[in-house]
Design a protein around this motif. Structure first.
Motif, short mmCIF file in Angstrom:
data_model
loop_
_atom_site.label_atom_id
_atom_site.label_comp_id
_atom_site.label_asym_id
_atom_site.label_seq_id
_atom_site.Cartn_x
_atom_site.Cartn_y
_atom_site.Cartn_z
N CYS A 134 57.15 20.63 2.85
CA CYS A 134 56.36 21.39 3.83
C CYS A 134 56.49 22.88 3.52
CB CYS A 134 56.88 21.10 5.25
SG CYS A 134 56.10 22.13 6.51
N ARG A 136 55.42 25.41 5.34
CA ARG A 136 55.69 26.27 6.50
C ARG A 136 57.19 26.49 6.67
NH1 ARG A 136 53.39 28.23 10.99
NH2 ARG A 136 54.65 28.28 12.90
N CYS A 194 55.46 19.89 10.12
CA CYS A 194 56.04 18.63 9.65
C CYS A 194 56.86 17.94 10.72
CB CYS A 194 56.89 18.88 8.41
SG CYS A 194 58.34 19.92 8.75
ZN LIG Z 1 57.78 22.02 8.08
#
Ligand SMILES: [Zn+2]
Ligand SMILES: [Zn+2]
Length: 357
Positions: A134, A136, A194
């Motif tokens: 992920c 982010r 996520c």
């Molecule tokens: Zn994440």
């Protein structure tokens, strides 16, 4: 060779009860989970468990007493494994280690190639879906600006000591921390992308070099190109299954290619030339000599498939069939009947049409 009686510290006249008691005592001292800091404990435990495996079974004990040698590794795979013994005595295998972040999953993909493409090295882009890190949260699972905090239960170790009651009495073993699922950290603010997993399913493309000569159904393993692992754990592998399409011109048998040509009766009798396709080159001309018989096979050296991961290539075999016509015109029919007469052949009489009297 190790002596099983010596390993358990019992005499050759030991009763089954003696053997069981000796194992119980020794196993408790050497159980790997009870000796987490001693790397040789597992090896010693295996030795004792092996001795017990053999001596606790009357048949195996008799064979051992008659001089039969049991291989350690074989023994456990044959009789259910060391983990089974551990399960039996301790109610658990070597499961107490810190769980740790999991390796990424292996991922499967497939690609379809024509026979011509397989005859030469071909590069393909393989597209597939797989877990990826992920972006982010950088795979940490925490919302940016909210770092994970150290688990108070295990103080970041990810594992805890637990007392387990077993056949051997109470022993201390190591188990993953339930509070943090073995992570050692607690995420208070989960990443919104996520949901704290650190992973999201992504569409990926990977360039794959398909080696010349692969067979239909071959699986290529691309190490480390599968799904991303949890929190920095290694990725899984990518398995690409190769599908080789049928080819109308060639039948493939290993690295040989078979091609079939049909010639007419007069061509077989008087000889002719035919043009045959070649998998990765211009067509070739073959001289068919006069008097060629049905199903004659011509071999074209090294015109077959490349040998997978080896030098050289197979041959191409050209099968010559001879067409017996079933659509003769009246004129052709008369000629062939005259020919038959001259050869003293006795073909069936011409069939009359049903409605012609
Ligand atoms: Zn994440
Ligand atoms: Zn914890």
């Amino acid at each position: 060779m190790k002596d099983y009686y010596e390993a358990l510290g019992v005499g050759r006249d030991a009763t089954p009860e003696d053997i069981k008691n000796a194992f119980r005592r020794l196993a408790r001292d050497t159980h790997p989970d009870a000796n987490p800091d001693d790397p040789s404990a597992e090896a010693r435990f295996r030795e004792i468990a092996e001795a017990y495996e053999v001596l606790s079974d009357p048949q195996r004990k008799a064979r051992y007493d008659h001089g039969e040698v049991f291989g350690g590794g074989d023994l456990f795979s044959q009789f259910g494994g060391l983990d089974d013994i551990l399960q039996q005595f301790f109610g658990g295998g070597f499961g107490g280690r810190r769980a740790g972040p999991r390796r990424g999953p292996d991922v499967g993909a497939s690609v379809s190639l024509t026979l011509e493409e397989v005859a030469v090295a071909s590069n393909r882009e393989i597209a597939f879906r797989a877990p990826g890190t992920c972006e982010r949260c950088n795979g940490l699972g925490a919302e940016p600006g909210h770092d994970p905090i150290t688990c108070q239960t295990c103080r970041g170790a990810g594992s805890v000591q637990v007392a387990r009651d077993s056949f051997l009495g109470r022993i201390m073993t190591v188990a993953p921390c339930a509070q943090c699922s073995g992570r050692g950290q607690i995420i208070e603010h989960r990443c919104t992308t996520c949901e704290g997993e650190g992973l999201v399913t992504v569409e990926r493309t990977v360039p794959v070099e398909v080696p010349p000569g692969v067979e239909d159904g071959t699986r290529l393993r691309l190490s480390g190109r599968g799904g991303a692992g949890e929190r920095g754990a290694p990725p899984g592998d990518l398995y690409v299954e190769i599908h080789v399409e049928e080819d109308e011109r060639f039948q493939r048998v290993g690295d040989e290619l078979h091609h079939r040509v049909e010639i007419g009766i007069s061509e077989a009798v008087f000889g002719t030339t035919v043009e045959v396709p070649v998998i990765d080159a211009a067509p070739e001309t073959i001289d068919i000599p006069a008097g060629t018989q049905p199903e004659t096979v011509y071999r074209l050296n090294k015109k077959g498939m490349p040998r997978l991961r080896r030098r050289g290539r197979g041959d191409m075999l050209v099968h010559v069939g001879i067409v017996i016509p079933t659509d003769l015109t009246n004129e052709q029919s008369e000629v062939l009947r005259s020919y038959g007469d001259l050869r003293n052949e006795r073909p069936a009489e011409r069939k009359r049409g049903l409605f012609r009297r």
